[in-house]
Design a protein around this motif. Structure first.
Motif, PDB file in Angstrom:
ATOM      1  N   UNK A  48     -51.080  46.488  -7.335  1.00  0.00           N
ATOM      2  CA  UNK A  48     -50.316  47.731  -7.130  1.00  0.00           C
ATOM      3  C   UNK A  48     -50.330  48.151  -5.662  1.00  0.00           C
ATOM      4  N   UNK A  49     -51.488  48.042  -4.996  1.00  0.00           N
ATOM      5  CA  UNK A  49     -51.544  48.394  -3.574  1.00  0.00           C
ATOM      6  C   UNK A  49     -50.733  47.399  -2.749  1.00  0.00           C
ATOM      7  N   UNK A  50     -50.803  46.129  -3.089  1.00  0.00           N
ATOM      8  CA  UNK A  50     -50.001  45.131  -2.379  1.00  0.00           C
ATOM      9  C   UNK A  50     -48.512  45.430  -2.530  1.00  0.00           C
ATOM     10  N   UNK A  51     -48.101  45.772  -3.754  1.00  0.00           N
ATOM     11  CA  UNK A  51     -46.679  46.075  -3.988  1.00  0.00           C
ATOM     12  C   UNK A  51     -46.259  47.319  -3.197  1.00  0.00           C
ATOM     13  N   UNK A  52     -47.112  48.320  -3.161  1.00  0.00           N
ATOM     14  CA  UNK A  52     -46.824  49.528  -2.386  1.00  0.00           C
ATOM     15  C   UNK A  52     -46.685  49.201  -0.900  1.00  0.00           C
ATOM     16  N   UNK A  53     -47.632  48.419  -0.366  1.00  0.00           N
ATOM     17  CA  UNK A  53     -47.591  48.075   1.056  1.00  0.00           C
ATOM     18  C   UNK A  53     -46.344  47.261   1.401  1.00  0.00           C
ATOM     19  N   UNK A  54     -46.053  46.249   0.591  1.00  0.00           N
ATOM     20  CA  UNK A  54     -44.869  45.415   0.840  1.00  0.00           C
ATOM     21  C   UNK A  54     -43.587  46.228   0.670  1.00  0.00           C
ATOM     22  N   UNK A  55     -43.619  47.219  -0.219  1.00  0.00           N
ATOM     23  CA  UNK A  55     -42.439  48.060  -0.454  1.00  0.00           C
ATOM     24  C   UNK A  55     -42.121  48.931   0.749  1.00  0.00           C
ATOM     25  N   UNK A  56     -43.106  49.626   1.298  1.00  0.00           N
ATOM     26  CA  UNK A  56     -42.807  50.502   2.451  1.00  0.00           C
ATOM     27  C   UNK A  56     -42.430  49.664   3.663  1.00  0.00           C
ATOM     28  N   UNK A  57     -43.024  48.475   3.799  1.00  0.00           N
ATOM     29  CA  UNK A  57     -42.614  47.591   4.891  1.00  0.00           C
ATOM     30  C   UNK A  57     -41.154  47.184   4.732  1.00  0.00           C
ATOM     31  N   UNK A  58     -40.759  46.867   3.489  1.00  0.00           N
ATOM     32  CA  UNK A  58     -39.378  46.449   3.229  1.00  0.00           C
ATOM     33  C   UNK A  58     -38.397  47.583   3.502  1.00  0.00           C
ATOM     34  N   UNK A  59     -38.712  48.809   3.036  1.00  0.00           N
ATOM     35  CA  UNK A  59     -37.792  49.933   3.262  1.00  0.00           C
ATOM     36  C   UNK A  59     -37.658  50.231   4.755  1.00  0.00           C
ATOM     37  N   UNK A  60     -38.778  50.180   5.474  1.00  0.00           N
ATOM     38  CA  UNK A  60     -38.710  50.386   6.923  1.00  0.00           C
ATOM     39  C   UNK A  60     -37.911  49.295   7.614  1.00  0.00           C
ATOM     40  N   UNK A  61     -38.106  48.048   7.192  1.00  0.00           N
ATOM     41  CA  UNK A  61     -37.384  46.912   7.775  1.00  0.00           C
ATOM     42  C   UNK A  61     -35.884  47.069   7.568  1.00  0.00           C
ATOM     43  N   UNK A  62     -35.508  47.448   6.350  1.00  0.00           N
ATOM     44  CA  UNK A  62     -34.087  47.565   6.029  1.00  0.00           C
ATOM     45  C   UNK A  62     -33.407  48.669   6.818  1.00  0.00           C
ATOM     46  N   UNK A  63     -34.070  49.812   6.953  1.00  0.00           N
ATOM     47  CA  UNK A  63     -33.395  51.013   7.446  1.00  0.00           C
ATOM     48  C   UNK A  63     -33.861  51.458   8.832  1.00  0.00           C
ATOM     49  N   UNK A  64     -34.590  50.598   9.542  1.00  0.00           N
ATOM     50  CA  UNK A  64     -35.101  50.973  10.860  1.00  0.00           C
ATOM     51  C   UNK A  64     -34.001  51.481  11.792  1.00  0.00           C
ATOM     52  N   UNK A  65     -32.842  50.855  11.732  1.00  0.00           N
ATOM     53  CA  UNK A  65     -31.741  51.228  12.634  1.00  0.00           C
ATOM     54  C   UNK A  65     -30.697  52.106  11.959  1.00  0.00           C
ATOM     55  N   UNK A  66     -31.011  52.663  10.795  1.00  0.00           N
ATOM     56  CA  UNK A  66     -30.062  53.527  10.112  1.00  0.00           C
ATOM     57  C   UNK A  66     -29.028  52.736   9.334  1.00  0.00           C
ATOM     58  N   UNK A  67     -27.916  53.407   8.995  1.00  0.00           N
ATOM     59  CA  UNK A  67     -26.922  52.778   8.122  1.00  0.00           C
ATOM     60  C   UNK A  67     -25.992  51.818   8.850  1.00  0.00           C
ATOM     61  N   UNK A  68     -25.987  51.839  10.163  1.00  0.00           N
ATOM     62  CA  UNK A  68     -24.996  51.062  10.903  1.00  0.00           C
ATOM     63  C   UNK A  68     -25.506  49.723  11.400  1.00  0.00           C
ATOM     64  N   UNK A  69     -26.789  49.466  11.270  1.00  0.00           N
ATOM     65  CA  UNK A  69     -27.330  48.181  11.723  1.00  0.00           C
ATOM     66  C   UNK A  69     -28.306  47.660  10.688  1.00  0.00           C
TER      67      UNK A  69
END
Length: 412
Positions: A79-100
């Motif tokens: 569960x902690x691994x999934x949480x950690x990988x999840x926030x990393x993924x959301x940050x990776x996807x949306x670091x530059x907002x909706x346009x990049x």
């Protein structure tokens, strides 16, 4: 009324559904650390907000070693691994907002994320089960309310922390209700009117307490921060114009996959109440709610299904002719209706009103106080929830169907 012959089925119990007597659906005592082998994950996951702000997150994730999941041996480690990988993924996807946005999640993140998800029966995206149910710790060993902290976070500062923790408090307020669901079900099976009424009275008060806790959103979460900063990091890649084709999980499969973002509809609480009270949703909203069950821990999803297979509580209430029982059922549905009505109020405050203000600011090209943050919010998500639904029409339809579950004598 005399008790009927007991049902031959075994008594209904929460034991096999990973529901805690003290915490309900919340994961008891989440781990705060993984085995040392996974330090590269935790080093990044604990710093996601600052790394997004400095535009370093994607760079660091791209350099991260690809780790095996074989040293994750226990459920709470997964569960902690999934949480950690999840926030990393959301940050990776949306670091530059909706346009990049990116079209591919790199192999060193995507493969272990997929493998951990498969072991848990959860999708490879941040869910309510991650961000709320498994994302908490006590500042000291005693007490809960003012003593909670998140394990990991996303951009948005104190408002993001407040959003996750207030939602956790709503889950905690529901624990007495969950504990009494078996009493109600078993009481219906045995024809025990008083037991059913007593259980419903506890459930009614618990749902009222959930609404009271939800009201803390306006204390701890700033609408402009939620709308202008935080919300995109809860958004998924299904029914999202920013990522119309979905996301390729490199090393998992070549075709893109679509997953909905985190949503209140992923909480097992209201699904359980709907099945217990017999709330029947219309086709479109019902299909969305059913799909959201795939974002829950499998044991919790199974509980909801098994509640739905029990004898009808509403029919039992209608057949008994008990004033106390009728009143207890009505109070439960009324409190659930009030909760959903207040949730609409919250969504209006945190999404609808800021969306209208953002449009106004863009049209006028002004930057009033607080305006710049709102006007830079994702335009594609203005009228949608983070789960991808057209949010206000969906919530109002669900509320109206809840109202239709009231007993006719006092609902007309």
């Amino acid at each position: 009324m005399a008790a009927a012959e007991p049902d031959a089925k075994p008594f209904f119990s929460l034991e096999s559904y990973h529901v805690s007597e003290e915490l309900g659906f919340i994961l008891p005592d989440p781990l705060v650390e993984l085995p040392p082998y996974y330090k590269p994950w935790m080093d990044i996951a604990l710093r996601v907000p600052e790394l997004v702000h400095s535009r370093q997150l994607r760079f660091l994730i791209n350099k991260m070693p690809q780790l095996s999941n074989r040293f994750l041996l226990k459920h709470r480690e997964l569960r902690l691994a999934h949480l950690a990988l999840s926030v990393m993924t959301m940050g990776y996807m949306w670091q530059e907002g909706e346009n990049n946005t990116v079209e591919t999640l790199p192999r060193n993140l995507a493969v272990p994320y997929w493998e951990v998800s498969q072991r848990l029966g959860l999708p490879p995206i941040l869910t309510h089960a991650d961000a709320v149910l498994a994302n908490w710790k006590k500042k000291d060993p005693l007490g809960y309310a003012q003593n909670l902290e998140v394990l990991v976070s996303l951009p948005g500062g104190d408002s993001t922390r407040g959003f996750f923790l207030v939602t956790l408090l709503v889950e905690l307020a529901a624990v007495p209700a969950l504990r009494n669901i078996p009493a109600v079900i078993n009481g219906v099976r045995c024809g025990d009117t008083e037991t059913v009424a007593g259980g419903l009275e506890v459930i009614s008060q618990s749902i009222q307490d959930m609404t009271d806790k939800l009201k803390l959103m306006q204390v701890y979460v700033e609408p402009s921060v939620f709308y202008g900063i935080m919300r995109i990091y809860l958004s998924g890649w299904k029914d999202n114009p920013c990522i119309p084709k979905g996301l390729v999980y490199e090393g998992v499969q070549a075709e893109p996959m679509e997953y909905s973002g985190g949503s209140a509809a992923q909480s097992s609480l209201l699904h359980s109440f709907d099945e217990l009270f017999g709330v029947k949703h219309e086709a479109k909203s019902g299909a969305f709610l059913t799909r959201m069950r795939n974002y829950m821990p499998p044991a919790h999803k199974l509980l909801i299904t098994d509640i739905s297979l029990q004898p009808s509580l509403k029919s039992f209430v209608q057949q008994q002719g008990s004033q106390r029982l009728n009143q207890a059922f009505q109070h439960c549905v009324t409190k659930l209706l009030a909760f959903r009505s207040y949730h609409i109020n919250v969504v209006s405050r945190f999404i609808t009103v800021p969306a209208a203000r953002a449009r106004q600011l863009r049209n006028q090209s002004r930057e009033l106080e607080g305006g710049e943050m709102i006007s830079r919010a994702p335009t594609a998500l203005e009228e949608r929830g983070t789960g991808g639904s057209s949010i206000m029409s969906f919530l109002k339809t669900v509320r109206d169907k809840t109202k239709g579950t009231l007993l006719h004598e006092t609902s007309e």
